[in-house]
Write a protein that holds these residues in place. Structure first.
Motif, PDB file in Angstrom:
ATOM      1  N   ALA A 135       0.819  -1.216   0.000  1.00  0.00           N
ATOM      2  CA  ALA A 135       0.000   0.000   0.000  1.00  0.00           C
ATOM      3  C   ALA A 135       0.851   1.264   0.000  1.00  0.00           C
ATOM      4  CB  ALA A 135      -0.926  -0.016   1.202  1.00  0.00           C
ATOM      5  N   LEU A 136       1.870   1.291   0.866  1.00  0.00           N
ATOM      6  CA  LEU A 136       2.666   2.510   1.044  1.00  0.00           C
ATOM      7  C   LEU A 136       3.917   2.557   0.174  1.00  0.00           C
ATOM      8  CD1 LEU A 136       2.479   2.797   4.937  1.00  0.00           C
ATOM      9  CD2 LEU A 136       0.996   3.871   3.213  1.00  0.00           C
ATOM     10  N   GLY A 137       4.327   1.379  -0.347  1.00  0.00           N
ATOM     11  CA  GLY A 137       5.576   1.320  -1.102  1.00  0.00           C
ATOM     12  C   GLY A 137       6.759   1.208  -0.161  1.00  0.00           C
ATOM     13  N   GLY A 138       7.918   0.945  -0.731  1.00  0.00           N
ATOM     14  CA  GLY A 138       9.113   0.828   0.090  1.00  0.00           C
ATOM     15  C   GLY A 138      10.190   0.030  -0.629  1.00  0.00           C
ATOM     16  N   LYS A 139      11.279  -0.211   0.060  1.00  0.00           N
ATOM     17  CA  LYS A 139      12.392  -0.979  -0.494  1.00  0.00           C
ATOM     18  C   LYS A 139      12.458  -2.346   0.192  1.00  0.00           C
ATOM     19  CE  LYS A 139      15.221   3.037  -1.735  1.00  0.00           C
ATOM     20  NZ  LYS A 139      16.528   3.716  -1.541  1.00  0.00           N
ATOM     21  N   ILE A 140      12.687  -3.378  -0.641  1.00  0.00           N
ATOM     22  CA  ILE A 140      12.797  -4.732  -0.099  1.00  0.00           C
ATOM     23  C   ILE A 140      14.048  -5.416  -0.655  1.00  0.00           C
ATOM     24  CG2 ILE A 140      10.306  -5.022   0.215  1.00  0.00           C
ATOM     25  CD1 ILE A 140      10.293  -6.676  -2.370  1.00  0.00           C
ATOM     26  N   GLU A 141      14.544  -6.372   0.090  1.00  0.00           N
ATOM     27  CA  GLU A 141      15.714  -7.133  -0.345  1.00  0.00           C
ATOM     28  C   GLU A 141      15.249  -8.392  -1.065  1.00  0.00           C
ATOM     29  OE1 GLU A 141      19.892  -7.735   1.803  1.00  0.00           O
ATOM     30  OE2 GLU A 141      18.370  -9.116   2.591  1.00  0.00           O
ATOM     31  N   VAL A 142      15.821  -8.635  -2.248  1.00  0.00           N
ATOM     32  CA  VAL A 142      15.424  -9.794  -3.049  1.00  0.00           C
ATOM     33  C   VAL A 142      16.670 -10.591  -3.444  1.00  0.00           C
ATOM     34  CG1 VAL A 142      13.306  -8.763  -3.951  1.00  0.00           C
ATOM     35  CG2 VAL A 142      15.479  -8.385  -5.143  1.00  0.00           C
ATOM     36  N   PRO A 143      16.508 -11.890  -3.698  1.00  0.00           N
ATOM     37  CA  PRO A 143      17.657 -12.723  -4.089  1.00  0.00           C
ATOM     38  C   PRO A 143      17.923 -12.670  -5.593  1.00  0.00           C
ATOM     39  CG  PRO A 143      15.728 -14.101  -3.847  1.00  0.00           C
ATOM     40  CD  PRO A 143      15.286 -12.702  -3.488  1.00  0.00           C
ATOM     41  N   THR A 144      19.172 -12.831  -5.965  1.00  0.00           N
ATOM     42  CA  THR A 144      19.577 -13.056  -7.347  1.00  0.00           C
ATOM     43  C   THR A 144      20.603 -14.193  -7.322  1.00  0.00           C
ATOM     44  OG1 THR A 144      21.508 -11.584  -7.414  1.00  0.00           O
ATOM     45  CG2 THR A 144      19.346 -10.577  -7.779  1.00  0.00           C
ATOM     46  N   LEU A 145      20.985 -14.688  -8.485  1.00  0.00           N
ATOM     47  CA  LEU A 145      21.984 -15.745  -8.532  1.00  0.00           C
ATOM     48  C   LEU A 145      23.358 -15.247  -8.106  1.00  0.00           C
ATOM     49  CD1 LEU A 145      21.071 -17.689 -11.814  1.00  0.00           C
ATOM     50  CD2 LEU A 145      20.769 -18.445  -9.454  1.00  0.00           C
ATOM     51  N   LYS A 146      23.542 -13.929  -8.101  1.00  0.00           N
ATOM     52  CA  LYS A 146      24.825 -13.347  -7.707  1.00  0.00           C
ATOM     53  C   LYS A 146      24.790 -12.786  -6.286  1.00  0.00           C
ATOM     54  CE  LYS A 146      26.186 -12.144 -12.431  1.00  0.00           C
ATOM     55  NZ  LYS A 146      26.605 -11.072 -13.358  1.00  0.00           N
ATOM     56  N   GLY A 147      23.730 -13.066  -5.565  1.00  0.00           N
ATOM     57  CA  GLY A 147      23.596 -12.539  -4.209  1.00  0.00           C
ATOM     58  C   GLY A 147      22.308 -11.749  -4.078  1.00  0.00           C
ATOM     59  N   THR A 148      22.146 -11.038  -2.972  1.00  0.00           N
ATOM     60  CA  THR A 148      20.922 -10.255  -2.757  1.00  0.00           C
ATOM     61  C   THR A 148      21.105  -8.823  -3.250  1.00  0.00           C
ATOM     62  OG1 THR A 148      21.625  -9.640  -0.520  1.00  0.00           O
ATOM     63  CG2 THR A 148      20.253 -11.627  -0.758  1.00  0.00           C
ATOM     64  N   THR A 149      19.986  -8.194  -3.572  1.00  0.00           N
ATOM     65  CA  THR A 149      19.988  -6.797  -3.980  1.00  0.00           C
ATOM     66  C   THR A 149      18.689  -6.160  -3.492  1.00  0.00           C
ATOM     67  OG1 THR A 149      20.304  -5.286  -5.852  1.00  0.00           O
ATOM     68  CG2 THR A 149      18.865  -7.176  -6.213  1.00  0.00           C
ATOM     69  N   VAL A 150      18.591  -4.853  -3.590  1.00  0.00           N
ATOM     70  CA  VAL A 150      17.421  -4.113  -3.101  1.00  0.00           C
ATOM     71  C   VAL A 150      16.656  -3.542  -4.282  1.00  0.00           C
ATOM     72  CG1 VAL A 150      16.635  -2.147  -1.734  1.00  0.00           C
ATOM     73  CG2 VAL A 150      18.533  -3.563  -0.906  1.00  0.00           C
ATOM     74  N   ILE A 151      15.332  -3.723  -4.263  1.00  0.00           N
ATOM     75  CA  ILE A 151      14.483  -3.132  -5.296  1.00  0.00           C
ATOM     76  C   ILE A 151      13.418  -2.271  -4.626  1.00  0.00           C
ATOM     77  CG2 ILE A 151      14.855  -5.034  -6.903  1.00  0.00           C
ATOM     78  CD1 ILE A 151      12.067  -6.057  -6.186  1.00  0.00           C
ATOM     79  N   LYS A 152      12.896  -1.319  -5.371  1.00  0.00           N
ATOM     80  CA  LYS A 152      11.868  -0.408  -4.859  1.00  0.00           C
ATOM     81  C   LYS A 152      10.488  -0.889  -5.273  1.00  0.00           C
ATOM     82  CE  LYS A 152      10.492   4.445  -4.857  1.00  0.00           C
ATOM     83  NZ  LYS A 152      10.793   5.810  -5.383  1.00  0.00           N
ATOM     84  N   VAL A 153       9.614  -1.012  -4.291  1.00  0.00           N
ATOM     85  CA  VAL A 153       8.227  -1.407  -4.542  1.00  0.00           C
ATOM     86  C   VAL A 153       7.382  -0.140  -4.558  1.00  0.00           C
ATOM     87  CG1 VAL A 153       6.243  -2.718  -3.721  1.00  0.00           C
ATOM     88  CG2 VAL A 153       8.562  -3.625  -3.405  1.00  0.00           C
ATOM     89  N   PRO A 154       6.726   0.175  -5.680  1.00  0.00           N
ATOM     90  CA  PRO A 154       5.921   1.399  -5.734  1.00  0.00           C
ATOM     91  C   PRO A 154       4.671   1.301  -4.863  1.00  0.00           C
ATOM     92  CG  PRO A 154       5.657   0.124  -7.743  1.00  0.00           C
ATOM     93  CD  PRO A 154       6.726  -0.549  -6.958  1.00  0.00           C
ATOM     94  N   ALA A 155       4.216   2.444  -4.365  1.00  0.00           N
ATOM     95  CA  ALA A 155       2.999   2.482  -3.558  1.00  0.00           C
ATOM     96  C   ALA A 155       1.807   2.022  -4.396  1.00  0.00           C
ATOM     97  CB  ALA A 155       2.765   3.891  -3.024  1.00  0.00           C
ATOM     98  N   GLY A 156       0.920   1.294  -3.772  1.00  0.00           N
ATOM     99  CA  GLY A 156      -0.264   0.803  -4.473  1.00  0.00           C
ATOM    100  C   GLY A 156      -0.008  -0.438  -5.311  1.00  0.00           C
ATOM    101  N   THR A 157       1.051  -1.161  -4.984  1.00  0.00           N
ATOM    102  CA  THR A 157       1.368  -2.386  -5.721  1.00  0.00           C
ATOM    103  C   THR A 157       0.281  -3.434  -5.497  1.00  0.00           C
ATOM    104  OG1 THR A 157       3.752  -2.053  -5.716  1.00  0.00           O
ATOM    105  CG2 THR A 157       2.984  -4.323  -5.876  1.00  0.00           C
ATOM    106  N   GLN A 158      -0.174  -4.027  -6.609  1.00  0.00           N
ATOM    107  CA  GLN A 158      -1.213  -5.034  -6.529  1.00  0.00           C
ATOM    108  C   GLN A 158      -0.598  -6.444  -6.471  1.00  0.00           C
ATOM    109  OE1 GLN A 158      -4.595  -4.053  -6.331  1.00  0.00           O
ATOM    110  NE2 GLN A 158      -3.490  -2.121  -6.045  1.00  0.00           N
ATOM    111  N   HIS A 159      -1.411  -7.393  -6.028  1.00  0.00           N
ATOM    112  CA  HIS A 159      -0.974  -8.790  -5.971  1.00  0.00           C
ATOM    113  C   HIS A 159      -0.609  -9.277  -7.372  1.00  0.00           C
ATOM    114  CE1 HIS A 159      -0.663 -12.704  -4.041  1.00  0.00           C
ATOM    115  NE2 HIS A 159      -1.363 -13.233  -5.044  1.00  0.00           N
ATOM    116  N   ASP A 160       0.507  -9.999  -7.513  1.00  0.00           N
ATOM    117  CA  ASP A 160       1.025 -10.550  -8.767  1.00  0.00           C
ATOM    118  C   ASP A 160       1.615  -9.494  -9.701  1.00  0.00           C
ATOM    119  OD1 ASP A 160       0.562 -13.197  -8.151  1.00  0.00           O
ATOM    120  OD2 ASP A 160      -1.363 -13.301  -9.191  1.00  0.00           O
ATOM    121  N   LYS A 161       1.857  -8.307  -9.175  1.00  0.00           N
ATOM    122  CA  LYS A 161       2.527  -7.295  -9.992  1.00  0.00           C
ATOM    123  C   LYS A 161       3.958  -7.758 -10.290  1.00  0.00           C
ATOM    124  CE  LYS A 161       4.031  -2.445 -10.179  1.00  0.00           C
ATOM    125  NZ  LYS A 161       3.486  -2.235 -11.544  1.00  0.00           N
TER     126      LYS A 161
END
Length: 372
Positions: free
Chosen positions: A279-305
């Motif tokens: 709902a509010l958006g924010g930054k989350i840590e996600v995995p990659t094959l080369k390690g973890t990285t941070v991506i930005k989740v926009p506010a109002g993100t819907q399920h399965d976006k």
């Protein structure tokens, strides 16, 4: 009268290889060739049988026709019996078999032993998901028949010589006269070689080859996937009588990954996020094959976006392009709430003008409108 099953006609199983089908056909074609039978009744029966086995071989030696026959039986086969529809010029198929039989029946001599190509081999290699993405160098231990180094593939003891076969005089064939026809058969004493080994090689016992295990280096290219095969020319079994070696095929199977999946050149990953972050958006840590990285989740993100990281996918085997790392947002709804949390959510609903009751009437009104 209904036709016999093609596999039954040739006396092979439905799982028979192309070589098995070819061998069975050659054996039966020699047995029932009309020119080897005398008497009107025998000749007529052999002609019918000869046509039947030719028709069966026509369909089972062609991959497309065999596939249709396996699926639909005789209803899926096309073309007539006998020699109709055969391609006498195609390599490795009916043309080669016909020429061999023609030589046997009508006096053709092969001038001694023919060189035989070595068998192809297949190695089933399982690799990790990461190895399929980035590639690897693999060391494979391949057991195979190889030319004997001591006798250099002749089968004779070093220093000894091969003796010309006294039965066939080195021709490798024995010619028999039957009426107007001259029929050639492989010599039984030298088995068609034209030469006789007087002193067999002590290493290979006269077999010309020895069975040994060889370590072969194989480059697994980046981007390979399950079901693909790598071909290593001349790395199969060695041939006989100077024949070329076969090829080695490496069949690839990729292990399933606990987190990632593959779709084309993209790497897929489901990422759970809280409904608050959605709902509010924010930054989350996600995995990659080369390690973890941070991506930005926009506010109002819907399920399965879907969110993408360009260029972090799988390299293409066809060009220099690379796929993406694809994340699917999975919103997690809490199943247990404290009294205070319920109170705050209730206030949020009132502030937003949301009804706490299911809008059943509104839903069914929309459905009625849809079907009008």
């Amino acid at each position: 009268m209904s036709k016999r099953d093609y596999y039954e006609t040739l006396g092979v199983d439905r799982t028979a290889s192309d070589d098995d089908v070819k061998k069975a056909y050659r054996k039966l074609a020699r047995q029932y060739h009309p020119d080897l039978h005398t008497g009107e009744q025998q000749k007529k029966q052999s002609e019918e049988k000869f046509k039947e086995i030719n028709e069966a071989y026509e369909h089972l030696s062609d991959q497309e026709k065999r596939k249709r026959y396996d699926m639909f039986g005789h209803a899926g086969s096309q073309g007539g019996a006998g020699f109709e529809g055969f391609d006498f010029g195609r390599g490795g198929g009916f043309g080669d078999v016909f020429n061999d039989i023609f030589e046997d029946f009508f006096g053709g001599q092969r001038g001694g032993t023919r060189a035989e190509r070595g068998n192809d081999l297949q190695y089933n290699l399982e690799i990790t998901f990461e190895e399929s993405v980035y590639g690897k160098e693999a060391k494979l231990k391949i057991p195979r028949w190889e030319s004997c180094l001591d006798c250099k593939g002749t089968g004779a003891k070093a220093g000894s010589s091969l003796k010309t076969c006294p039965s066939c005089k080195g021709a490798g064939q024995i010619r028999l006269q039957q009426g107007f026809f001259s029929v050639s058969r492989p010599c039984g004493q030298c088995e068609g070689a034209g030469k006789i080994i007087t002193e067999p090689c002590p290493v290979c016992q006269g077999r010309q080859r020895i069975y040994r295990e060889r370590t072969i280096a194989v480059h697994i290219p980046a981007g390979i996937e399950t079901g693909m095969r790598l071909r290593l020319s001349n790395e199969g079994e060695h041939g006989v009588n100077g024949g070329p070696p076969g090829d080695l095929y490496v069949a690839i199977s990729v292990k399933a990954h606990q987190v990632f999946q593959r779709k084309g050149s993209d790497i897929l990953c489901d990422v759970p996020i809280s409904f608050l972050t959605a709902a509010l958006g924010g930054k989350i840590e996600v995995p990659t094959l080369k390690g973890t990285t941070v991506i930005k989740v926009p506010a109002g993100t819907q399920h399965d976006k879907i969110l993408r990281l360009k260029g972090l996918g799988i390299p293409s085997l066809k060009d220099k392009s690379t796929g993406d790392q694809v994340y699917t947002m999975k919103i997690q709804i809490p199943t247990k709430l404290t009294a205070r949390q319920k109170e705050l959510l209730t206030e949020f609903a009132k502030e937003s003008g949301m009804s706490m009751e299911a809008d059943g009437d509104g839903f069914f009104d929309k459905m009625k409108t849809f079907f009008e």
